[in-house]
Design a protein around this motif. Structure first.
Motif, PDB file in Angstrom:
ATOM      1  N   ARG A  13      24.673  34.073  26.480  1.00  0.00           N
ATOM      2  CA  ARG A  13      25.538  35.375  27.122  1.00  0.00           C
ATOM      3  C   ARG A  13      25.848  35.222  28.414  1.00  0.00           C
ATOM      4  O   ARG A  13      27.176  35.707  28.866  1.00  0.00           O
ATOM      5  N   ARG A  14      24.698  34.944  29.159  1.00  0.00           N
ATOM      6  CA  ARG A  14      24.722  34.929  30.801  1.00  0.00           C
ATOM      7  C   ARG A  14      25.966  33.878  30.943  1.00  0.00           C
ATOM      8  O   ARG A  14      26.781  34.175  31.829  1.00  0.00           O
ATOM      9  N   SER A  15      25.900  32.716  30.513  1.00  0.00           N
ATOM     10  CA  SER A  15      26.904  31.530  30.618  1.00  0.00           C
ATOM     11  C   SER A  15      28.374  32.288  30.417  1.00  0.00           C
ATOM     12  O   SER A  15      29.286  31.906  31.143  1.00  0.00           O
ATOM     13  N   SER A  16      28.559  33.004  29.456  1.00  0.00           N
ATOM     14  CA  SER A  16      29.834  33.335  28.947  1.00  0.00           C
ATOM     15  C   SER A  16      30.256  34.479  29.978  1.00  0.00           C
ATOM     16  O   SER A  16      31.401  34.580  30.366  1.00  0.00           O
ATOM     17  N   ARG A  17      29.479  35.384  30.597  1.00  0.00           N
ATOM     18  CA  ARG A  17      29.889  36.394  31.397  1.00  0.00           C
ATOM     19  C   ARG A  17      30.164  35.585  32.574  1.00  0.00           C
ATOM     20  O   ARG A  17      31.190  36.138  33.440  1.00  0.00           O
ATOM     21  N   SER A  18      29.485  34.681  33.066  1.00  0.00           N
ATOM     22  CA  SER A  18      29.543  34.161  34.397  1.00  0.00           C
ATOM     23  C   SER A  18      31.158  33.537  34.419  1.00  0.00           C
ATOM     24  O   SER A  18      31.936  33.409  35.155  1.00  0.00           O
ATOM     25  N   THR A  19      31.333  32.436  33.081  1.00  0.00           N
ATOM     26  CA  THR A  19      32.717  31.977  33.076  1.00  0.00           C
ATOM     27  C   THR A  19      33.916  33.021  32.943  1.00  0.00           C
ATOM     28  O   THR A  19      34.722  32.610  33.867  1.00  0.00           O
ATOM     29  N   LEU A  20      33.680  34.124  32.478  1.00  0.00           N
ATOM     30  CA  LEU A  20      34.883  35.115  32.498  1.00  0.00           C
ATOM     31  C   LEU A  20      35.102  35.645  33.953  1.00  0.00           C
ATOM     32  O   LEU A  20      35.945  35.747  34.225  1.00  0.00           O
ATOM     33  N   LEU A  21      33.728  35.928  34.582  1.00  0.00           N
ATOM     34  CA  LEU A  21      33.804  36.660  35.763  1.00  0.00           C
ATOM     35  C   LEU A  21      34.259  35.795  36.782  1.00  0.00           C
ATOM     36  O   LEU A  21      35.365  36.152  37.625  1.00  0.00           O
ATOM     37  N   ARG A  22      33.979  34.439  36.697  1.00  0.00           N
ATOM     38  CA  ARG A  22      34.689  33.351  37.794  1.00  0.00           C
ATOM     39  C   ARG A  22      36.241  33.312  37.640  1.00  0.00           C
ATOM     40  O   ARG A  22      36.901  33.776  38.591  1.00  0.00           O
ATOM     41  N   HIS A  23      36.628  33.325  36.419  1.00  0.00           N
ATOM     42  CA  HIS A  23      38.292  33.338  36.132  1.00  0.00           C
ATOM     43  C   HIS A  23      38.738  34.546  36.347  1.00  0.00           C
ATOM     44  O   HIS A  23      39.976  34.389  36.987  1.00  0.00           O
ATOM     45  N   LEU A  24      38.236  35.701  36.149  1.00  0.00           N
ATOM     46  CA  LEU A  24      38.886  36.836  36.515  1.00  0.00           C
ATOM     47  C   LEU A  24      38.935  36.853  38.159  1.00  0.00           C
ATOM     48  O   LEU A  24      39.897  37.592  38.893  1.00  0.00           O
ATOM     49  N   TYR A  25      37.902  36.436  38.636  1.00  0.00           N
ATOM     50  CA  TYR A  25      37.590  36.624  40.127  1.00  0.00           C
ATOM     51  C   TYR A  25      38.687  35.737  41.042  1.00  0.00           C
ATOM     52  O   TYR A  25      39.265  36.222  41.871  1.00  0.00           O
ATOM     53  N   PHE A  26      38.804  34.440  40.563  1.00  0.00           N
ATOM     54  CA  PHE A  26      39.772  33.553  41.292  1.00  0.00           C
ATOM     55  C   PHE A  26      41.171  33.366  40.759  1.00  0.00           C
ATOM     56  O   PHE A  26      42.022  32.823  41.598  1.00  0.00           O
ATOM     57  N   HIS A  27      41.176  33.987  39.333  1.00  0.00           N
ATOM     58  CA  HIS A  27      42.671  33.864  39.042  1.00  0.00           C
ATOM     59  C   HIS A  27      43.270  35.239  38.247  1.00  0.00           C
ATOM     60  O   HIS A  27      44.400  35.092  37.835  1.00  0.00           O
ATOM     61  N   GLY A  28      42.483  36.238  38.424  1.00  0.00           N
ATOM     62  CA  GLY A  28      42.822  37.329  37.840  1.00  0.00           C
ATOM     63  C   GLY A  28      43.895  38.270  38.522  1.00  0.00           C
ATOM     64  O   GLY A  28      44.350  37.511  40.006  1.00  0.00           O
ATOM     65  N   PRO A  29      44.676  39.297  38.167  1.00  0.00           N
ATOM     66  CA  PRO A  29      44.308  39.624  36.863  1.00  0.00           C
ATOM     67  C   PRO A  29      44.721  39.038  35.375  1.00  0.00           C
ATOM     68  O   PRO A  29      45.942  38.141  35.921  1.00  0.00           O
ATOM     69  N   LEU A  30      43.991  38.811  34.744  1.00  0.00           N
ATOM     70  CA  LEU A  30      44.290  38.289  33.195  1.00  0.00           C
ATOM     71  C   LEU A  30      44.081  39.112  31.901  1.00  0.00           C
ATOM     72  O   LEU A  30      43.394  39.853  32.123  1.00  0.00           O
ATOM     73  N   SER A  31      44.874  38.980  31.059  1.00  0.00           N
ATOM     74  CA  SER A  31      44.485  39.461  29.857  1.00  0.00           C
ATOM     75  C   SER A  31      43.251  38.725  29.083  1.00  0.00           C
ATOM     76  O   SER A  31      43.115  37.726  29.338  1.00  0.00           O
ATOM     77  N   ARG A  32      42.874  39.349  28.053  1.00  0.00           N
ATOM     78  CA  ARG A  32      41.922  38.885  27.384  1.00  0.00           C
ATOM     79  C   ARG A  32      42.380  37.659  26.535  1.00  0.00           C
ATOM     80  O   ARG A  32      41.733  36.513  26.302  1.00  0.00           O
ATOM     81  N   GLY A 399      27.199  38.452  36.962  1.00  0.00           N
ATOM     82  CA  GLY A 399      27.468  39.784  37.133  1.00  0.00           C
ATOM     83  C   GLY A 399      25.873  40.612  37.285  1.00  0.00           C
ATOM     84  O   GLY A 399      25.655  41.780  37.170  1.00  0.00           O
ATOM     85  N   GLU A 400      24.862  39.711  37.197  1.00  0.00           N
ATOM     86  CA  GLU A 400      23.537  40.419  37.448  1.00  0.00           C
ATOM     87  C   GLU A 400      23.480  41.032  38.718  1.00  0.00           C
ATOM     88  O   GLU A 400      23.738  40.575  39.901  1.00  0.00           O
ATOM     89  N   MET A 401      22.989  42.088  38.646  1.00  0.00           N
ATOM     90  CA  MET A 401      22.873  43.287  39.961  1.00  0.00           C
ATOM     91  C   MET A 401      21.253  43.369  40.258  1.00  0.00           C
ATOM     92  O   MET A 401      20.443  43.350  39.603  1.00  0.00           O
TER      93      MET A 401
END
Length: 411
Positions: A13-32, A399-401
């Motif tokens: 779960r953490r790996s999936s969150r990291s992967t999606l966050l990174r893609h949105l951060y560097f390449h966003g905005p993006l759709s699902r 996205g761990e706070m």
């Protein structure tokens, strides 16, 4: 007990969150849909994880785009104001503290001059004062800061305990810092998470993420300021060496038994081409002139054709070109980026001569595959790079706070 090497559901779960966050951060905005295509995650995983991230407030909807015959696709991006980052550059002549949002938009900054003395406790007090200033100027509570990243001169010995930032030790010979417990000193002034690295390495990360190094896997980012340093990027990662001291390029030798260097040795590259050395060596420097004003005066004199200024900058370009040839021969980079305030000031005049000298001194085959360019991030890129240190942890962790921010986000 989970077998060694096997990922748990939480790890996945953490790996999936990291992967999606990174893609949105560097390449966003993006759709699902775009996220699924880019990451290889299933539509169900993308839907579940983005739902979590939306609930956590880490991403937000930011418009839509038309789809082929169906409903418009909602665009997602990382929420800029969900948290804040602090980047700090402890330079040779000043301490700069800058506050950013999560999109690394600068919100406030504070500069405090460093005089001849670089007493560690005084520097830490300046950091604490600068932190208070930028938070007050932007109206951001300390509780909303994800972490503090700091670029320092010298070798950084990273901590390994429960609070690694507080265990950081800095070895900076040019500052006369011998095993300074920098993290512990700073922890006395702030409870926020601390991330410390060499200033050239933070510049390197900024250039690779956002600047002239972007898109390359093998690069060297040279910091040319009062002193000289480098960040070596090997296969996309910063090369640190056995004790994190890799990249002390300014203390490689260009003249055996030559000019004394601030590090205590002789003949170092920095002793010839660092801004401090150039101002000191030029016969036109007015006593009492600041380093930046002195270097600007040297450049003006060279552009006006004053022989001593022209000769000094020509020699500096020759030495830098030869030293860059060494980098080409040793590391075989695709790209060499020259940054730092002095590099950006002198670069437009010196770069053609540096490029030509590097070609003369380097092996021809690797040199033909290396480009030499100037930074396009500006003179304050070290603070930007420093802010990427807590940002890296945030993205890698999915996205761990920190505890204090998790409480704020839940309100």
């Amino acid at each position: 007990m989970t077998p060694r090497g096997k990922q748990t559901v939480r790890d996945l779960r953490r790996s999936s969150r990291s992967t999606l966050l990174r893609h949105l951060y560097f390449h966003g905005p993006l759709s699902r849909q775009e996220l699924g295509t880019a990451t290889g995650l299933s539509a169900g995983s993308v839907s579940n994880v983005t739902g979590e991230l939306l609930t956590d407030g880490l991403i937000e909807e930011c418009g839509s785009v038309e789809s082929d015959g169906g409903r418009p696709r909602i665009l997602l991006r990382v929420t800029p104001g969900q948290a804040h980052l602090v980047g700090i550059d402890i330079g040779e002549t000043q301490v700069r503290v800058t506050l950013f949002d999560l999109a690394l938009t600068e919100l406030a900054s504070a500069d405090q001059p460093l005089l001849a003395a670089h007493d560690p406790e005084r520097v830490v007090r300046m950091i604490a004062s600068g932190l208070d200033q930028v938070l007050a100027a932007a109206g951001v509570p300390a509780e909303n800061v994800l972490g503090i990243g700091i670029g320092v001169p010298g070798v950084v010995e990273q901590g390994t305990g429960a609070d690694p930032g507080a265990d950081v030790v800095v070895h900076g010979q040019t500052f006369d810092w011998d095993a300074v417990p920098f993290g512990r000193l700073l922890r006395e002034h702030t409870p926020l998470p601390l991330y410390v690295d060499n200033g050239a390495k933070t510049l390197g990360q900024a250039e690779m993420w956002f600047g002239a190094g972007r898109g390359s896997r093998h690069a060297v980012v040279a910091l040319f300021g009062s002193g000289v340093g480098a960040c070596v990027i090997a296969d996309g990662a910063r090369f640190r060496g056995a004790s994190s001291s890799a990249g002390e390029w300014g203390h490689t030798k260009v003249h055996v038994g030559g000019r004394p260097c601030r590090c205590g040795s002789r003949g170092c590259l920095e002793a010839y081409v660092g801004a401090e050395a150039l101002v000191e060596r030029w016969d036109g420097t007015v006593p009492g002139t600041s380093e930046k004003a002195g270097l600007a005066a040297l450049l003006r004199a060279a552009e006006e054709g004053r022989p001593s200024a022209v000769a000094l900058l020509d020699e500096a370009a020759e030495l830098l070109g030869a030293a860059i040839a060494d980098l080409v021969n040793l590391f075989n980079p695709e790209r060499i980026v020259i940054g730092g305030w002095a590099g950006l000031l002198l670069g437009p005049r010196m770069l053609p001569a540096i490029d030509e000298a590097a070609t003369r001194y380097a092996l021809s085959y690797p040199r033909s595959r290396t480009t030499i360019t100037l930074s396009d991030l500006g003179p304050d890129a070290v603070t930007l790079g420093a802010a990427t240190l807590p940002l890296t942890h945030f993205l890698d962790s999915g996205g761990e706070m920190p505890d204090h921010l998790a409480t704020v986000a839940a309100l």
